[in-house]
Design a protein around this motif. Structure first.
Motif, short mmCIF file in Angstrom:
data_model
loop_
_atom_site.label_atom_id
_atom_site.label_comp_id
_atom_site.label_asym_id
_atom_site.label_seq_id
_atom_site.Cartn_x
_atom_site.Cartn_y
_atom_site.Cartn_z
N VAL A 12 21.11 51.39 -52.23
CA VAL A 12 20.31 50.92 -50.55
C VAL A 12 19.01 50.57 -50.21
O VAL A 12 17.90 51.64 -51.30
CB VAL A 12 20.93 52.30 -49.64
CG1 VAL A 12 20.38 53.25 -50.15
CG2 VAL A 12 21.04 51.64 -48.13
N GLN A 13 18.72 49.95 -49.62
CA GLN A 13 17.36 49.54 -49.39
C GLN A 13 16.56 50.81 -48.46
O GLN A 13 17.27 51.60 -47.87
CB GLN A 13 17.44 48.31 -48.80
CG GLN A 13 17.11 46.97 -49.29
CD GLN A 13 16.71 45.86 -49.18
OE1 GLN A 13 16.73 45.25 -47.96
NE2 GLN A 13 16.69 45.03 -50.06
N ALA A 14 15.33 51.37 -48.68
CA ALA A 14 15.20 52.03 -47.64
C ALA A 14 15.08 51.76 -46.63
O ALA A 14 14.59 50.38 -45.73
CB ALA A 14 12.98 51.71 -48.15
N GLY A 15 15.27 52.74 -45.85
CA GLY A 15 16.03 52.87 -44.21
C GLY A 15 17.28 52.73 -44.36
O GLY A 15 17.51 52.92 -43.10
N GLY A 16 18.23 52.31 -44.80
CA GLY A 16 19.39 52.12 -44.39
C GLY A 16 19.98 53.71 -45.01
O GLY A 16 19.19 54.78 -44.78
N SER A 17 21.39 53.74 -44.80
CA SER A 17 22.08 54.62 -44.97
C SER A 17 23.27 55.10 -45.55
O SER A 17 23.88 53.98 -46.01
CB SER A 17 22.60 55.13 -43.45
OG SER A 17 21.60 55.34 -41.91
N LEU A 85 16.72 56.52 -45.20
CA LEU A 85 16.30 57.08 -46.94
C LEU A 85 15.15 56.30 -47.47
O LEU A 85 15.14 55.62 -46.93
CB LEU A 85 17.66 56.47 -47.75
CG LEU A 85 18.93 57.20 -47.55
CD1 LEU A 85 20.70 56.67 -47.43
CD2 LEU A 85 19.04 58.43 -48.38
N LYS A 86 14.39 56.69 -48.17
CA LYS A 86 13.09 56.82 -48.72
C LYS A 86 12.97 56.45 -50.50
O LYS A 86 14.48 56.97 -50.72
CB LYS A 86 12.76 58.07 -48.49
CG LYS A 86 12.16 58.23 -46.69
CD LYS A 86 11.33 59.30 -46.81
CE LYS A 86 10.37 59.16 -45.23
NZ LYS A 86 9.79 60.54 -45.02
N PRO A 87 12.75 55.75 -50.97
CA PRO A 87 13.13 55.53 -52.26
C PRO A 87 12.31 57.33 -53.34
O PRO A 87 13.64 57.25 -54.34
CB PRO A 87 11.67 54.98 -52.91
CG PRO A 87 11.78 54.28 -52.10
CD PRO A 87 11.70 54.94 -50.74
#
Length: 122
Positions: A12-17, A85-87
């Motif tokens: 997922v990309q950063a900021g996703g859930s 979410l964050k890296p």
């Protein structure tokens, strides 16, 4: 003895859930404290979130306000809702069960699943 199987990981990309699930089998599931642990490459295993038999929860400082742990004893399931979410959340995530009433350390857990990979890209 309890067996644990995780699912729901992915990229997922950063900021996703993402929402992780853990299905348990074995007797006395409701008597275990449960938790989510994670291990990033080159790092030690760390506790992410815990939920005891009464439903009380605790979280690592790094995920407070972003992650929510829950359990459904009737379905013998454990969940981890991960938002924003964050890296640095990239890791293998493990579902774990403990015979201790308040499992605050990774060393308190007696059983662990095989894990599900979570990858967060920037």
């Amino acid at each position: 003895q309890v067996q644990l199987v995780e699912s729901g990981g992915g990229s997922v990309q950063a900021g996703g859930s993402l929402r992780l699930s853990c299905a348990a089998s074995g007797p006395s599931y409701s008597s275990y404290s449960l938790g989510w642990l994670r291990q990033a490459p080159g790092k030690e295993l760390e506790r992410v979130a815990s939920i005891d038999t009464s439903g009380s929860t605790s979280y690592a400082e790094s995920v407070k306000g972003r992650f929510t742990v829950s359990r459904d004893n009737a379905k013998k399931s454990l969940y981890l809702q991960m938002n924003s979410l964050k890296p640095e959340d990239t890791a293998m995530y493990y579902c774990a069960a403990s015979l201790y009433p308040a499992a605050a350390s990774v060393y308190d857990y007696n059983y662990m699943g095989q894990g599900t990979q979570v990858t967060v890209s920037s």
